[in-house]
Design a protein around this motif. Structure first.
Motif, PDB file in Angstrom:
ATOM      1  N   ILE A  14      -8.492   2.339  10.754  1.00  0.00           N
ATOM      2  CA  ILE A  14      -7.061   2.312  11.075  1.00  0.00           C
ATOM      3  C   ILE A  14      -6.868   1.571  12.386  1.00  0.00           C
ATOM      4  O   ILE A  14      -7.540   1.849  13.361  1.00  0.00           O
ATOM      5  CB  ILE A  14      -6.495   3.746  11.181  1.00  0.00           C
ATOM      6  CG1 ILE A  14      -6.566   4.416   9.809  1.00  0.00           C
ATOM      7  CG2 ILE A  14      -5.058   3.717  11.674  1.00  0.00           C
ATOM      8  CD1 ILE A  14      -6.172   5.877   9.849  1.00  0.00           C
ATOM      9  N   LEU A  15      -5.983   0.618  12.412  1.00  0.00           N
ATOM     10  CA  LEU A  15      -5.829  -0.235  13.586  1.00  0.00           C
ATOM     11  C   LEU A  15      -5.459   0.544  14.823  1.00  0.00           C
ATOM     12  O   LEU A  15      -4.683   1.492  14.773  1.00  0.00           O
ATOM     13  CB  LEU A  15      -4.737  -1.283  13.317  1.00  0.00           C
ATOM     14  CG  LEU A  15      -5.054  -2.307  12.231  1.00  0.00           C
ATOM     15  CD1 LEU A  15      -3.856  -3.231  12.054  1.00  0.00           C
ATOM     16  CD2 LEU A  15      -6.280  -3.121  12.594  1.00  0.00           C
ATOM     17  N   PRO A  41     -16.230   6.009  22.917  1.00  0.00           N
ATOM     18  CA  PRO A  41     -16.175   4.684  22.291  1.00  0.00           C
ATOM     19  C   PRO A  41     -15.550   4.778  20.898  1.00  0.00           C
ATOM     20  O   PRO A  41     -15.490   5.862  20.302  1.00  0.00           O
ATOM     21  CB  PRO A  41     -17.652   4.274  22.193  1.00  0.00           C
ATOM     22  CG  PRO A  41     -18.402   5.211  23.077  1.00  0.00           C
ATOM     23  CD  PRO A  41     -17.617   6.475  23.114  1.00  0.00           C
ATOM     24  N   PRO A  42     -15.095   3.657  20.343  1.00  0.00           N
ATOM     25  CA  PRO A  42     -14.561   3.666  18.976  1.00  0.00           C
ATOM     26  C   PRO A  42     -15.652   4.009  17.964  1.00  0.00           C
ATOM     27  O   PRO A  42     -16.833   3.785  18.204  1.00  0.00           O
ATOM     28  CB  PRO A  42     -14.077   2.218  18.782  1.00  0.00           C
ATOM     29  CG  PRO A  42     -13.958   1.648  20.156  1.00  0.00           C
ATOM     30  CD  PRO A  42     -14.992   2.337  20.987  1.00  0.00           C
ATOM     31  N   GLY A  43     -15.237   4.579  16.839  1.00  0.00           N
ATOM     32  CA  GLY A  43     -16.158   4.758  15.725  1.00  0.00           C
ATOM     33  C   GLY A  43     -16.651   6.159  15.478  1.00  0.00           C
ATOM     34  O   GLY A  43     -17.104   6.464  14.373  1.00  0.00           O
ATOM     35  N   GLY A  44     -16.607   7.056  16.464  1.00  0.00           N
ATOM     36  CA  GLY A  44     -17.056   8.425  16.261  1.00  0.00           C
ATOM     37  C   GLY A  44     -15.982   9.258  15.575  1.00  0.00           C
ATOM     38  O   GLY A  44     -14.856   8.797  15.356  1.00  0.00           O
ATOM     39  N   VAL A  45     -16.315  10.504  15.247  1.00  0.00           N
ATOM     40  CA  VAL A  45     -15.367  11.330  14.508  1.00  0.00           C
ATOM     41  C   VAL A  45     -14.140  11.686  15.342  1.00  0.00           C
ATOM     42  O   VAL A  45     -13.023  11.764  14.814  1.00  0.00           O
ATOM     43  CB  VAL A  45     -16.046  12.610  13.972  1.00  0.00           C
ATOM     44  CG1 VAL A  45     -17.097  12.273  12.948  1.00  0.00           C
ATOM     45  CG2 VAL A  45     -16.633  13.443  15.086  1.00  0.00           C
ATOM     46  N   MET A  46     -14.322  11.905  16.638  1.00  0.00           N
ATOM     47  CA  MET A  46     -13.183  12.241  17.499  1.00  0.00           C
ATOM     48  C   MET A  46     -12.206  11.065  17.553  1.00  0.00           C
ATOM     49  O   MET A  46     -10.981  11.232  17.417  1.00  0.00           O
ATOM     50  CB  MET A  46     -13.693  12.574  18.901  1.00  0.00           C
ATOM     51  CG  MET A  46     -12.610  12.915  19.901  1.00  0.00           C
ATOM     52  SD  MET A  46     -11.894  14.532  19.578  1.00  0.00           S
ATOM     53  CE  MET A  46     -10.515  14.471  20.712  1.00  0.00           C
ATOM     54  N   ASP A  47     -12.731   9.876  17.726  1.00  0.00           N
ATOM     55  CA  ASP A  47     -11.907   8.669  17.754  1.00  0.00           C
ATOM     56  C   ASP A  47     -11.222   8.459  16.406  1.00  0.00           C
ATOM     57  O   ASP A  47     -10.032   8.157  16.340  1.00  0.00           O
ATOM     58  CB  ASP A  47     -12.785   7.461  18.099  1.00  0.00           C
ATOM     59  CG  ASP A  47     -12.029   6.153  18.040  1.00  0.00           C
ATOM     60  OD1 ASP A  47     -11.199   5.913  18.932  1.00  0.00           O
ATOM     61  OD2 ASP A  47     -12.260   5.370  17.091  1.00  0.00           O
ATOM     62  N   SER A  48     -11.974   8.654  15.313  1.00  0.00           N
ATOM     63  CA  SER A  48     -11.426   8.424  13.977  1.00  0.00           C
ATOM     64  C   SER A  48     -10.301   9.392  13.647  1.00  0.00           C
ATOM     65  O   SER A  48      -9.264   9.002  13.098  1.00  0.00           O
ATOM     66  CB  SER A  48     -12.544   8.551  12.929  1.00  0.00           C
ATOM     67  OG  SER A  48     -13.555   7.590  13.139  1.00  0.00           O
ATOM     68  N   LEU A  49     -10.482  10.670  13.993  1.00  0.00           N
ATOM     69  CA  LEU A  49      -9.447  11.648  13.703  1.00  0.00           C
ATOM     70  C   LEU A  49      -8.214  11.399  14.568  1.00  0.00           C
ATOM     71  O   LEU A  49      -7.073  11.534  14.099  1.00  0.00           O
ATOM     72  CB  LEU A  49      -9.981  13.064  13.928  1.00  0.00           C
ATOM     73  CG  LEU A  49      -9.050  14.203  13.517  1.00  0.00           C
ATOM     74  CD1 LEU A  49      -8.650  14.083  12.048  1.00  0.00           C
ATOM     75  CD2 LEU A  49      -9.712  15.557  13.764  1.00  0.00           C
ATOM     76  N   ARG A  51      -7.173   8.535  15.608  1.00  0.00           N
ATOM     77  CA  ARG A  51      -6.473   7.380  15.030  1.00  0.00           C
ATOM     78  C   ARG A  51      -5.680   7.762  13.780  1.00  0.00           C
ATOM     79  O   ARG A  51      -4.608   7.200  13.517  1.00  0.00           O
ATOM     80  CB  ARG A  51      -7.469   6.265  14.714  1.00  0.00           C
ATOM     81  CG  ARG A  51      -8.028   5.610  15.960  1.00  0.00           C
ATOM     82  CD  ARG A  51      -9.145   4.616  15.652  1.00  0.00           C
ATOM     83  NE  ARG A  51      -9.764   4.181  16.900  1.00  0.00           N
ATOM     84  CZ  ARG A  51      -9.341   3.163  17.631  1.00  0.00           C
ATOM     85  NH1 ARG A  51      -8.290   2.453  17.226  1.00  0.00           N
ATOM     86  NH2 ARG A  51      -9.944   2.839  18.748  1.00  0.00           N
ATOM     87  N   LEU A  52      -6.198   8.700  13.010  1.00  0.00           N
ATOM     88  CA  LEU A  52      -5.459   9.160  11.844  1.00  0.00           C
ATOM     89  C   LEU A  52      -4.173   9.878  12.278  1.00  0.00           C
ATOM     90  O   LEU A  52      -3.100   9.665  11.697  1.00  0.00           O
ATOM     91  CB  LEU A  52      -6.338  10.102  11.016  1.00  0.00           C
ATOM     92  CG  LEU A  52      -5.713  10.650   9.728  1.00  0.00           C
ATOM     93  CD1 LEU A  52      -5.339   9.512   8.780  1.00  0.00           C
ATOM     94  CD2 LEU A  52      -6.682  11.623   9.041  1.00  0.00           C
TER      95      LEU A  52
END
Length: 320
Positions: A14-15, A41-49, A51-52
């Motif tokens: 997700i951008l 950093p980008p890419g981990g689960v914390m960052d991904s959630l 972004r959602l």
């Protein structure tokens, strides 16, 4: 049905910049770009959630939102930036337990808890202790038996000095009498890479991160009071015979302390509504988080967490 790895990639894709169509705006908040700061950093689960959540938030507010990754200093860099930001509601922090741990670990962490306003919980974040399959152990007891007989000190990776992973590692060493050498990384993604390459003997990572690499690593235990709703097969440290005092991490959102109450209340309402969405709740569980629906008073929860981690850090004389 998506695999766990595909789910992570989808969310991570997700951008960072969610550009929305032009909406008629008044002078009331929100009326300009919003920034969500993540201390990883980008890419981990914390960052991904995060972004959602940002994706849904941008659609609800009709406002452009960016995610700014500011890793380093066990979250102190990102936290200090938000603590000193303009309290207009346009800068918010999405972070983890390190925000309260740093207060006890550092004389000058760059912020005080009174500089920040706890807004809404994101989820509990149990930590997984994993080893590469090449290590040849299948249980926590086997791991410590091996550590006692290996000529060299065995290593454990963490996502930062002073992190929950570091603290739990110190507690385990004190309780077992086994010396392990910490290898700190700037986030869990490089720690997972090191595990897959067998460059370190073990690592503490999020459960979601561990599950994306379940074919090349073994999760020996998780830091949680009970087995998780989504990953019932994973034993807790207590079940494995190595109690760690229920040291479960958490994640949540924080604003600068002087943010006007109407704006802070709107943030809390929107965030709690988004986290309760079925799509977001499903991803939360897949990523290895546990819901925090029962936490109605997030500021009071944070007060308890500050004291809890302070007691453990003092009792085990953990320093950095």
């Amino acid at each position: 049905m998506k695999t766990r790895r595909e789910a992570l990639k989808t969310a991570a894709g997700i951008l960072s910049l969610v550009a929305m169509p032009a909406f008629a705006q008044s002078n009331a908040w929100p009326n300009r770009l919003i920034k969500v700061v993540v201390p990883l950093p980008p890419g981990g689960v914390m960052d991904s959630l995060t972004r959602l959540v940002v994706y849904h938030l941008s659609r609800r507010l009709g406002q452009t939102i960016i995610v700014e990754n500011r890793p380093g200093g066990n979250g102190m860099i990102a936290t200090s930036a938000v603590a000193t930001a303009d309290p207009d509601g346009n800068t918010i922090l999405s972070t983890m337990s390190s925000i309260v741990q740093n207060i006890s670990l550092h004389k000058s962490p760059g912020y005080k808890m009174s500089d920040l306003l706890p807004v809404a919980p994101l989820g509990r974040l149990p930590i997984a202790f994993i080893v590469p399959t090449s290590l040849g152990v299948r249980s926590l007891r086997e791991f410590f038996d091996k550590a006692r007989t290996t000529a060299r000190p065995m290593t454990y990776g963490t996502y930062g000095v002073g992190s929950s992973a570091h603290i739990i590692g110190e507690v385990l060493m004190r309780n077992t009498g086994v010396k392990l050498v910490q290898v700190p990384f700037r986030g869990e993604a490089p720690a997972l890479t090191a595990i897959l390459a067998s460059q370190i003997d073990s690592a503490f990572v999020s459960v979601g991160g561990a599950m994306t690499q379940a074919d090349q690593s073994v999760t020996l235990a998780i830091a949680n009071p009970a087995r998780m709703k989504r990953y019932q097969e994973l034993p807790t440290f207590d079940e494995a015979g190595f109690p760690i005092r229920g040291l479960t991490g958490f994640s949540g959102f924080f604003l600068p302390a002087a943010t006007p109450k109407p704006i802070a209340d709107r943030w809390a309402k929107e965030l709690r509504s988004i986290i309760a969405l079925p799509e977001v709740n499903t991803r939360l569980l897949e990523f290895g988080f546990e819901p925090m629906d029962e936490v109605a008073d997030f500021p009071a929860f944070i007060d308890v967490e500050v004291k809890r981690w302070e007691e453990v850090i003092r009792e085990f004389n953990i320093s950095i």
